[in-house]
Design an enzyme around this catalytic site. Structure first.
Site, short mmCIF file in Angstrom:
data_model
loop_
_atom_site.label_atom_id
_atom_site.label_comp_id
_atom_site.label_asym_id
_atom_site.label_seq_id
_atom_site.Cartn_x
_atom_site.Cartn_y
_atom_site.Cartn_z
N GLU A 90 0.83 -1.20 0.00
CA GLU A 90 0.00 0.00 0.00
C GLU A 90 0.87 1.25 0.00
O GLU A 90 1.92 1.30 0.64
CB GLU A 90 -0.91 0.02 1.23
CG GLU A 90 -1.92 -1.11 1.24
CD GLU A 90 -2.79 -1.09 2.49
OE1 GLU A 90 -3.06 0.03 3.00
OE2 GLU A 90 -3.20 -2.16 2.95
N CYS A 324 -2.93 1.29 8.13
CA CYS A 324 -1.95 0.59 7.30
C CYS A 324 -2.23 -0.91 7.26
O CYS A 324 -2.40 -1.54 8.29
CB CYS A 324 -0.55 0.85 7.84
SG CYS A 324 0.73 0.15 6.79
#
Length: 349
Positions: A90, A324
């Site tokens: 990501e 996250c």
């Protein structure tokens, strides 16, 4: 070719001198076509390098490809990125021209409130894969600040992270204090970062002033007491001239009490430091809660009033799985659902 050193070797084999290689790296890291620039490609680059460039560009483009983009109302955008081997990481485009990138697939630290750590460490990212995330993001919007706060613990991939930082701080055009190395506090960081030609700003994940609680929250972090971690950070801050950014994920009933406020004041008042308070971003299946907005604001006010420069931040792009690892976890769960185990945290009174 997932390391910058490998890319440099390939360029040299194709006939590139130092100036030619710098040009290729500068244009790539800034998401610019190799034919752009003031100097004409036909006259500046050797014929052998010109012949090799299309294949090199294709391989560079394959290092990080956009799988999906998830814009947010706050101006941020979370990116799910495919790597050449099929793994995903990501990146997050932050408001005000910032970018958060990943340094590993997964993470070995296993912070109990983080989705990334649940699957452990799958593999390291090469330095070129990190820069490729920046190039991918710059193809979408300007990037003037890069923070290594995405998936992974940068200190566990130190050689690659340092190589990426050096390129981003030179050919990549990012100001050195706008490159932020985030870590739980591995001792090697304090040895290696001052030696590099590009010295990044440092963010230290603190999360509590209590050594025993920190061991529970960050079970595989180095056993450095919070007092000692702050002293190491202070030395780096004074040496570089950049304040240390201390990261604190606010967890209701765990690290948001008045005793922690007192501990933060004891540790950080008078230090060259900024406390970043980040209310916990809810992860479905994990048994943690964020404190109320009123409590979070009160904590920030109290700290600021007692001499600790404090910012109250919100995790970027929260409404699109902002924590996250959440976006990757959601993508994986579509293919391979897994159960989530709650982790008990004991808070001493």
């Amino acid at each position: 070719m997932n390391r910058i050193s490998q890319l440099r070797d390939r360029l040299a084999t194709a006939g590139a001198g130092p100036g030619h290689a710098y040009r290729v790296l500068r244009l790539w890291s800034n998401a610019l076509p190799q034919a752009s620039g003031k100097r004409r490609t036909e006259t500046f680059l050797p014929a052998t390098l010109r012949a090799a460039l299309p294949a090199i560009e294709q391989d560079l483009a394959g290092l990080a490809r956009l799988r999906s983009a998830h814009p947010s109302a706050d101006g941020g955008e979370r990116l799910l990125v495919d790597l050449a081997d099929g793994q995903t990481v990501e990146s997050v485009l932050l408001p005000r021209d910032g970018l958060c990138i990943s340094s590993q697939v997964g993470c070995a630290v296993k912070c109990v409130f983080c989705m990334t750590g649940r699957e452990g460490l799958l593999r390291q990212l090469g330095s070129a894969e990190m820069v490729a995330q920046v190039a991918l993001a710059r193809a979408r919007r300007p990037v003037k600040k890069v923070v290594f706060m995405g998936m992974g613990e940068p200190a566990h991939n130190l050689d690659n992270v340092m190589e990426a930082i050096e390129l981003l701080g030179t050919a990549g055009g990012i100001g050195h204090k706008s490159l932020v190395f985030s870590t739980v506090g591995d001792p090697r960081v304090f040895e290696r970062l001052p030696e590099g030609p590009v010295k990044p700003a440092l963010a230290l994940s603190l999360h509590t002033t209590k050594a025993a609680l920190r061991e529970q929250l960050l079970p595989r972090a180095p056993r450095i007491a919070p007092d000692d971690l702050v002293e190491l950070g202070e030395r780096y801050a004074r040496a570089t001239g950049y304040p240390i950014q201390y990261q604190w994920t606010l967890l209701a009933g765990i690290n948001d009490g008045d005793d922690e406020i007192d501990g933060i004041v004891r540790l950080l008042r008078g230090k060259y430091a900024i406390m970043n308070m980040i209310p916990y971003n809810t992860n479905e299946g994990l048994d943690f809660r964020r404190p109320s907005a009123e409590r979070a604001e009160a904590i920030a006010r109290m700290l600021h009033g007692r001499g600790v420069l404090t910012t109250l931040r919100q995790s970027a792009v929260q409404e699109v799985d902002g924590g996250c690892g959440q976006l990757r976890a959601r993508a994986i769960s579509v293919l391979q659902p897994s159960s989530v185990r709650s982790i008990p945290i004991i808070v001493a009174s």
